[in-house]
Scaffold this active site. Structure first.
Site, short mmCIF file in Angstrom:
data_model
loop_
_atom_site.label_atom_id
_atom_site.label_comp_id
_atom_site.label_asym_id
_atom_site.label_seq_id
_atom_site.Cartn_x
_atom_site.Cartn_y
_atom_site.Cartn_z
N ASP A 184 0.88 -1.16 -0.20
CA ASP A 184 -0.27 -0.35 0.22
C ASP A 184 1.26 1.13 0.37
OD1 ASP A 184 -1.25 2.10 0.82
OD2 ASP A 184 -2.71 1.11 2.56
N ASP A 232 -4.66 8.10 -6.37
CA ASP A 232 -4.45 9.56 -6.37
C ASP A 232 -5.71 10.15 -4.52
OD1 ASP A 232 -4.43 12.34 -5.90
OD2 ASP A 232 -6.39 12.59 -7.77
#
Length: 168
Positions: A10, A34
């Site tokens: 992650d 994003d």
């Protein structure tokens, strides 16, 4: 010598001095990587990106990482929408994302990249990985004095990691 590696993680929790955000032209958040970076960094990131005035495809701009404790800075770069121009033009714009991000991060020890443009922007994963690896290697060869010790390509899934490892 700088190491170029790939891992599955992650990116919002990946320990790196700098993480790269695959942003849209507004730099104000969106979906995918994003949105995840904006959520993890918190509302101060939105305030900071508003001051940047957006970015064109291939450009890169830097902010603090705010609520992302595993990084000091975030570089926001805008990848190409694959179907919006020829494959050659897409490749050059994508390469600019990597080169411009590396230039901004040159004084740091580490930078972590997501797979730029491979989500909703439609860039084929294997082609994007090839462009990324080529642009990074070219930039590193031209900047032997960089402080960067590690450049990491961060895959979201095992399948994405396999694509990146094949490109390496």
């Amino acid at each position: 010598m700088t190491s170029l590696i790939a891992t599955q993680a992650d990116i919002t929790r990946f320990p790196s001095d700098v993480i790269v955000n695959a942003a849209n032209t507004s730099l104000l958040g969106g979906g995918g990587v994003d949105g995840a970076i904006h959520r993890a960094a918190g509302p101060r990131l939105l305030e900071a990106t508003r001051l940047l005035g957006g970015a064109r495809t291939g450009e890169a701009k830097m902010t603090d990482a705010f609520g992302i404790a595993s990084a000091q800075k975030i570089i926001h770069t805008v990848g190409p929408v694959y179907a919006s121009q020829s494959p050659a033009e897409s490749a050059e714009l994508l390469a600019h994302c990597y080169r411009n991000s590396l230039t901004l991060a040159a004084e740091f020890r580490s930078i972590a990249f997501p797979a730029i443009s491979t989500g909703v922007y439609g860039y084929p994963a294997a082609a994007a990985a090839g462009v990324a690896v080529g642009a990074i290697r070219e930039w590193l060869a031209g900047h032997p004095d960089t402080s960067l010790e590690t450049v990491t390509l961060v895959a979201h899934s095992a399948a994405d990691l396999a694509v990146l490892r094949a490109a390496l």
